[in-house]
Each structure stands twice: as C-alpha cells, then as structure tokens.
Design a protein around this motif. Sequence first.
Motif, PDB file in Angstrom:
ATOM      1  N   ASN A 120       0.797  -1.228   0.000  1.00  0.00           N
ATOM      2  CA  ASN A 120       0.000   0.000   0.000  1.00  0.00           C
ATOM      3  C   ASN A 120       0.827   1.273   0.000  1.00  0.00           C
ATOM      4  OD1 ASN A 120      -2.450  -1.427   0.046  1.00  0.00           O
ATOM      5  ND2 ASN A 120      -2.333  -1.673   2.269  1.00  0.00           N
ATOM      6  N   SER A 121       2.000   1.232   0.621  1.00  0.00           N
ATOM      7  CA  SER A 121       2.805   2.453   0.739  1.00  0.00           C
ATOM      8  C   SER A 121       4.282   2.127   0.515  1.00  0.00           C
ATOM      9  CB  SER A 121       2.603   3.082   2.114  1.00  0.00           C
ATOM     10  OG  SER A 121       2.965   2.168   3.129  1.00  0.00           O
ATOM     11  N   PRO A 122       5.079   3.135   0.149  1.00  0.00           N
ATOM     12  CA  PRO A 122       6.491   2.879  -0.155  1.00  0.00           C
ATOM     13  C   PRO A 122       7.357   2.779   1.086  1.00  0.00           C
ATOM     14  CG  PRO A 122       6.011   5.201  -0.438  1.00  0.00           C
ATOM     15  CD  PRO A 122       4.705   4.534  -0.098  1.00  0.00           C
ATOM     16  N   SER A 123       8.427   2.026   0.961  1.00  0.00           N
ATOM     17  CA  SER A 123       9.485   1.988   1.968  1.00  0.00           C
ATOM     18  C   SER A 123      10.793   1.831   1.207  1.00  0.00           C
ATOM     19  CB  SER A 123       9.270   0.820   2.941  1.00  0.00           C
ATOM     20  OG  SER A 123       9.234  -0.408   2.239  1.00  0.00           O
ATOM     21  N   ALA A 124      11.899   1.760   1.924  1.00  0.00           N
ATOM     22  CA  ALA A 124      13.192   1.664   1.254  1.00  0.00           C
ATOM     23  C   ALA A 124      13.231   0.477   0.293  1.00  0.00           C
ATOM     24  CB  ALA A 124      14.299   1.533   2.290  1.00  0.00           C
ATOM     25  N   TRP A 125      13.692   0.731  -0.924  1.00  0.00           N
ATOM     26  CA  TRP A 125      13.887  -0.267  -1.978  1.00  0.00           C
ATOM     27  C   TRP A 125      12.584  -0.800  -2.569  1.00  0.00           C
ATOM     28  CZ3 TRP A 125      18.704   0.474  -3.123  1.00  0.00           C
ATOM     29  CH2 TRP A 125      19.636   0.718  -2.113  1.00  0.00           C
ATOM     30  N   SER A 126      11.452  -0.144  -2.256  1.00  0.00           N
ATOM     31  CA  SER A 126      10.201  -0.521  -2.925  1.00  0.00           C
ATOM     32  C   SER A 126      10.317  -0.275  -4.423  1.00  0.00           C
ATOM     33  CB  SER A 126       9.030   0.309  -2.379  1.00  0.00           C
ATOM     34  OG  SER A 126       8.801   0.059  -1.030  1.00  0.00           O
ATOM     35  N   ILE A 127       9.461  -0.938  -5.189  1.00  0.00           N
ATOM     36  CA  ILE A 127       9.394  -0.722  -6.637  1.00  0.00           C
ATOM     37  C   ILE A 127       8.083  -0.026  -6.948  1.00  0.00           C
ATOM     38  CG2 ILE A 127       9.301  -1.840  -8.899  1.00  0.00           C
ATOM     39  CD1 ILE A 127      11.015  -4.084  -7.748  1.00  0.00           C
ATOM     40  N   ALA A 128       8.157   1.090  -7.665  1.00  0.00           N
ATOM     41  CA  ALA A 128       6.979   1.884  -8.007  1.00  0.00           C
ATOM     42  C   ALA A 128       6.685   1.783  -9.496  1.00  0.00           C
ATOM     43  CB  ALA A 128       7.207   3.348  -7.619  1.00  0.00           C
ATOM     44  N   VAL A 129       5.401   1.786  -9.828  1.00  0.00           N
ATOM     45  CA  VAL A 129       4.961   1.790 -11.224  1.00  0.00           C
ATOM     46  C   VAL A 129       3.966   2.928 -11.394  1.00  0.00           C
ATOM     47  CG1 VAL A 129       3.796   0.499 -13.051  1.00  0.00           C
ATOM     48  CG2 VAL A 129       5.264  -0.707 -11.435  1.00  0.00           C
ATOM     49  N   SER A 130       4.124   3.707 -12.465  1.00  0.00           N
ATOM     50  CA  SER A 130       3.228   4.837 -12.696  1.00  0.00           C
ATOM     51  C   SER A 130       3.117   5.135 -14.186  1.00  0.00           C
ATOM     52  CB  SER A 130       3.740   6.083 -11.971  1.00  0.00           C
ATOM     53  OG  SER A 130       2.967   7.220 -12.302  1.00  0.00           O
ATOM     54  N   LYS A 131       1.925   5.598 -14.585  1.00  0.00           N
ATOM     55  CA  LYS A 131       1.717   6.017 -15.972  1.00  0.00           C
ATOM     56  C   LYS A 131       2.068   7.491 -16.161  1.00  0.00           C
ATOM     57  CE  LYS A 131      -1.918   2.619 -16.899  1.00  0.00           C
ATOM     58  NZ  LYS A 131      -3.348   2.407 -17.277  1.00  0.00           N
ATOM     59  N   SER A 132       2.505   8.145 -15.087  1.00  0.00           N
ATOM     60  CA  SER A 132       2.819   9.583 -15.152  1.00  0.00           C
ATOM     61  C   SER A 132       4.275   9.849 -15.530  1.00  0.00           C
ATOM     62  CB  SER A 132       2.531  10.243 -13.799  1.00  0.00           C
ATOM     63  OG  SER A 132       1.184  10.086 -13.450  1.00  0.00           O
ATOM     64  N   ILE A 133       5.041   8.772 -15.740  1.00  0.00           N
ATOM     65  CA  ILE A 133       6.471   8.921 -16.015  1.00  0.00           C
ATOM     66  C   ILE A 133       6.844   8.083 -17.233  1.00  0.00           C
ATOM     67  CG2 ILE A 133       8.769   8.894 -14.967  1.00  0.00           C
ATOM     68  CD1 ILE A 133       7.429   8.357 -12.290  1.00  0.00           C
ATOM     69  N   ASN A 134       7.708   8.631 -18.066  1.00  0.00           N
ATOM     70  CA  ASN A 134       8.258   7.894 -19.214  1.00  0.00           C
ATOM     71  C   ASN A 134       9.750   7.681 -19.007  1.00  0.00           C
ATOM     72  OD1 ASN A 134       5.903   7.608 -20.672  1.00  0.00           O
ATOM     73  ND2 ASN A 134       6.173   9.540 -21.772  1.00  0.00           N
ATOM     74  N   TYR A 135      10.293   6.764 -19.804  1.00  0.00           N
ATOM     75  CA  TYR A 135      11.747   6.571 -19.799  1.00  0.00           C
ATOM     76  C   TYR A 135      12.273   6.693 -21.212  1.00  0.00           C
ATOM     77  CZ  TYR A 135      16.412   4.811 -19.137  1.00  0.00           C
ATOM     78  OH  TYR A 135      17.786   4.733 -19.114  1.00  0.00           O
ATOM     79  N   ASP A 136      13.372   7.448 -21.348  1.00  0.00           N
ATOM     80  CA  ASP A 136      14.033   7.637 -22.629  1.00  0.00           C
ATOM     81  C   ASP A 136      15.519   7.367 -22.423  1.00  0.00           C
ATOM     82  OD1 ASP A 136      13.743   9.258 -25.472  1.00  0.00           O
ATOM     83  OD2 ASP A 136      15.657   9.645 -24.486  1.00  0.00           O
ATOM     84  N   SER A 137      16.128   6.532 -23.270  1.00  0.00           N
ATOM     85  CA  SER A 137      17.524   6.149 -23.064  1.00  0.00           C
ATOM     86  C   SER A 137      18.483   7.324 -23.223  1.00  0.00           C
ATOM     87  CB  SER A 137      17.920   5.038 -24.049  1.00  0.00           C
ATOM     88  OG  SER A 137      17.758   5.476 -25.394  1.00  0.00           O
ATOM     89  N   THR A 138      18.039   8.414 -23.863  1.00  0.00           N
ATOM     90  CA  THR A 138      18.876   9.605 -24.013  1.00  0.00           C
ATOM     91  C   THR A 138      18.678  10.582 -22.866  1.00  0.00           C
ATOM     92  OG1 THR A 138      18.803   9.410 -26.437  1.00  0.00           O
ATOM     93  CG2 THR A 138      19.460  11.542 -25.534  1.00  0.00           C
ATOM     94  N   LEU A 139      17.424  10.773 -22.454  1.00  0.00           N
ATOM     95  CA  LEU A 139      17.087  11.760 -21.425  1.00  0.00           C
ATOM     96  C   LEU A 139      16.958  11.162 -20.035  1.00  0.00           C
ATOM     97  CD1 LEU A 139      14.393  13.897 -23.286  1.00  0.00           C
ATOM     98  CD2 LEU A 139      16.709  14.610 -22.682  1.00  0.00           C
ATOM     99  N   GLY A 140      16.672   9.855 -19.943  1.00  0.00           N
ATOM    100  CA  GLY A 140      16.449   9.225 -18.645  1.00  0.00           C
ATOM    101  C   GLY A 140      14.985   9.287 -18.271  1.00  0.00           C
ATOM    102  N   VAL A 141      14.701   9.358 -16.976  1.00  0.00           N
ATOM    103  CA  VAL A 141      13.314   9.431 -16.482  1.00  0.00           C
ATOM    104  C   VAL A 141      12.746  10.813 -16.773  1.00  0.00           C
ATOM    105  CG1 VAL A 141      11.826   9.270 -14.460  1.00  0.00           C
ATOM    106  CG2 VAL A 141      13.802   7.756 -14.677  1.00  0.00           C
ATOM    107  N   VAL A 142      11.581  10.839 -17.401  1.00  0.00           N
ATOM    108  CA  VAL A 142      10.954  12.113 -17.796  1.00  0.00           C
ATOM    109  C   VAL A 142       9.507  12.130 -17.305  1.00  0.00           C
ATOM    110  CG1 VAL A 142      10.377  13.636 -19.706  1.00  0.00           C
ATOM    111  CG2 VAL A 142      12.394  12.175 -19.853  1.00  0.00           C
ATOM    112  N   LYS A 143       9.128  13.213 -16.647  1.00  0.00           N
ATOM    113  CA  LYS A 143       7.727  13.389 -16.252  1.00  0.00           C
ATOM    114  C   LYS A 143       6.898  13.699 -17.479  1.00  0.00           C
ATOM    115  CE  LYS A 143       9.085  15.438 -11.807  1.00  0.00           C
ATOM    116  NZ  LYS A 143       8.967  16.625 -10.939  1.00  0.00           N
ATOM    117  N   LYS A 144       5.680  13.120 -17.559  1.00  0.00           N
ATOM    118  CA  LYS A 144       4.802  13.396 -18.690  1.00  0.00           C
ATOM    119  C   LYS A 144       4.210  14.801 -18.565  1.00  0.00           C
ATOM    120  CE  LYS A 144       3.370   8.697 -19.831  1.00  0.00           C
ATOM    121  NZ  LYS A 144       2.232   7.739 -19.927  1.00  0.00           N
TER     122      LYS A 144
END
Length: 398
Positions: A374-398
Amino acid sequence: HDIIITTMDSYIARLYRSSLTPRKFRDLPIARIFNSTTVFDEAQMYDNYTHTLARYTFKLLREGRAHHIVMTATLSDKMIEFLELTNYMKIPVPDNKWMSFVGTKQISKLVEFNDFASKVEEIINEHKISKALIVCNTVGKAQELFNKLNSNARNVLLLHSRFKSVDREKKEDQIREHLKKDNSFIVATQVVEAGIDISAPCLITEVAAGDSLVQRIGRCARRKNEEGRIFLLYSNEEKPLPYKKPEVELVIQILKGLPGNQSYDFTIEKQLADSAIPPILKDNAESRARGIILSAFESLSAFGNAWINIPTRDATPVYIYFGKNIYEDENVVKNCVRVDLGFLRSISKDFSEFKFYERDYNKEDKEEIFRPKNSPSAWSIAVSKSINYDSTLGVVKK
C-alpha cells in the motif's frame, strides 16, 4: 577480508538494510566488520541525515575497536568536529604537493542568471567554447539544458542518476572519450563529483555547497600540465536545490570577494570546503541515530536475512519500473531506475498515482517474488503512468 574499501553510502546500505534491500547489500556480517580495516572514501559526499548516521557509525566502530580510515579531499574542520574525528591521527598531503598533481585553472567569471540554459548558451557563444563540462544542480535542469544545446548541432552527452544501469554504464564509458572531439559538451549533475575520472578544459557550473563545488572544479584541468577555465553561475531568485540557501550564499560571498580571472589555488579550495555547514542535531536525533545503528549491528550479527526498519524520508531509495509486466519480466531490476522518494512525492504528494511492490526471494525456487503493497518503503518498486523513460534523457515526467 583484511581490508574493506567502501564509501559511507554503500556501507550504510549494508548496515541499515530492510527486507527489500537488494541482495548485493546483504554480504557484510558483523565478524567481517570487526576483524577488518575499513577504508571510507569520499567522506564529504553525504547529506545531513547520512552524516548523522556516519557520526554514530564511527562512534560504534571506535567502541568495538574496529580499525578504520577516513579519506577525503574536502572535509571541513567543522565537519570533522561534528563527526567526532578530531582525535584521529591525521595524515595530510602538503598543500604544494596536493596542487602539483593537477593542472592550472582560472575562475573566469561569476555570473548571475535568470534562465540557466540561456545563460549557458550565451557564455559558450561569447567565449567561443568548443569543449566543456556543464554541471547542473538538478536533473530537470540538466535535461532542459541538454535539449537546448543539442538542438544546435552540438555533440552533447547527458549524464545524471536517473538512467537504467545499462544506459548509465554506456554513458560513463563514453564520457572519457567524449571531450576529445571539437564542439562537444557533457551536461551532468552531481554524479560527476565522485567516481568518474574526467578532465575538462572548461567547466561551467551552477554554484553549489562548498564541498560539492570543490569536487566539480576538480573535474577541470584534472591532470598535471593541463589548463582550464571555470565559469560559475548563480541565481538570487531560485532556490538552490538540493542545497540549503545559507550554505550556497556563503559560497557566493566567497566567490564575489575574488578578483576577476582569479587563479584557483589551495587557499580558495580550503575556503570553499570550510564553508560547508555541519548538521544540527535537533530533538532526540542523537538517541534515534544511535538506536538505528545498534539495531543494524544486531541485525548483521544474525548472518542471515535479519533486517531493520528505517523511517522513510525524501532521500529514501526506491525504484521505478519501466518494463511491461513486473510478474512476467525476467529482468525486473534491469528495467528499473533508482530514484529517491522525494522524486515520487514531486509527482504525486500522496503517492496515489503509483502502485508499489515489495521484492522477496524464494530460496526453494530460486526466484524473486513481487508482492503489491500500500505504501512505499526503502527499496520498494513503483509503477506509474505519469512517467516515461528515454535512453537519451532518462526518467521524464509526462
């Protein structure tokens, strides 16, 4: 092992582990600690919370008579006092010998900016700079600058902490050769301050805390007989995140007191390093830190998967998953990017846009298991549709 060579953050990841801590950080039983000499490198590279834990880690190592060595280029006298290292045997490198290892560099200009990316491009054009390392204080600012410079037929490499490990390793391999070409620029964040051996003929950087700034300047004309120029940029309007305003204001005050085209020497370096402000221990910070460390050593003594819970904070490490299906993916970790909890909070204050998973290891089937939580703690894994990944730019907010 007779000798453990480590950094404090790596050491702490092993000490203050949770059930979700990656298995590679579960390899340090207490017998190894107290029967080895531990060498801590880059002792200045930590935030206030980590420095507070470091203070009591050193205290416990002393009480356990565990041999340890602390190495640093920029630890101020005040920070040495805070960490209670004042009575340690000091082995200094003489000032003249220290500076003889590197080239000569000149602080060309201290410049105020309203728009960082525009000011950087103005400096590049005005001073006809064809090769430079440009260091930004935040990932977002580095991405913005990369997009601006890359659109003008320049050869630009972007490096920061929010890349998948495979992409970051590729960039770190490229970085050593990148500046050998004309019209080439590296845009980076604090990741270049330690662990990356790079020497740039020109450094353009945001003003940061004094110890961080010394590390950045060390990436310019890094080797003997090289020459370098340094341009320092600051803003009176922006918050100097991730640093505190008072410590950055002290640095700006020091820099404003220098004449134009000032040669960078050990006197300036020491002034900058000494401007670092030690943490202030509030409320019951001392007893809490000591309690955490005692629990950590008790956990380590179990030699197994014993663990402790550490309260979450903005700097708590978490992962963001960018694969297709966490349950079917055979390379979940390779498709993750490590960030801090504060980054997730900047996207969703109540974390409602994220799904969280905890990771465990099935010893019988020898496979990782992922369970919703239900909630995050150290080393949790998060998934969200609000973020993209680009191999040139890295993590990018939509």
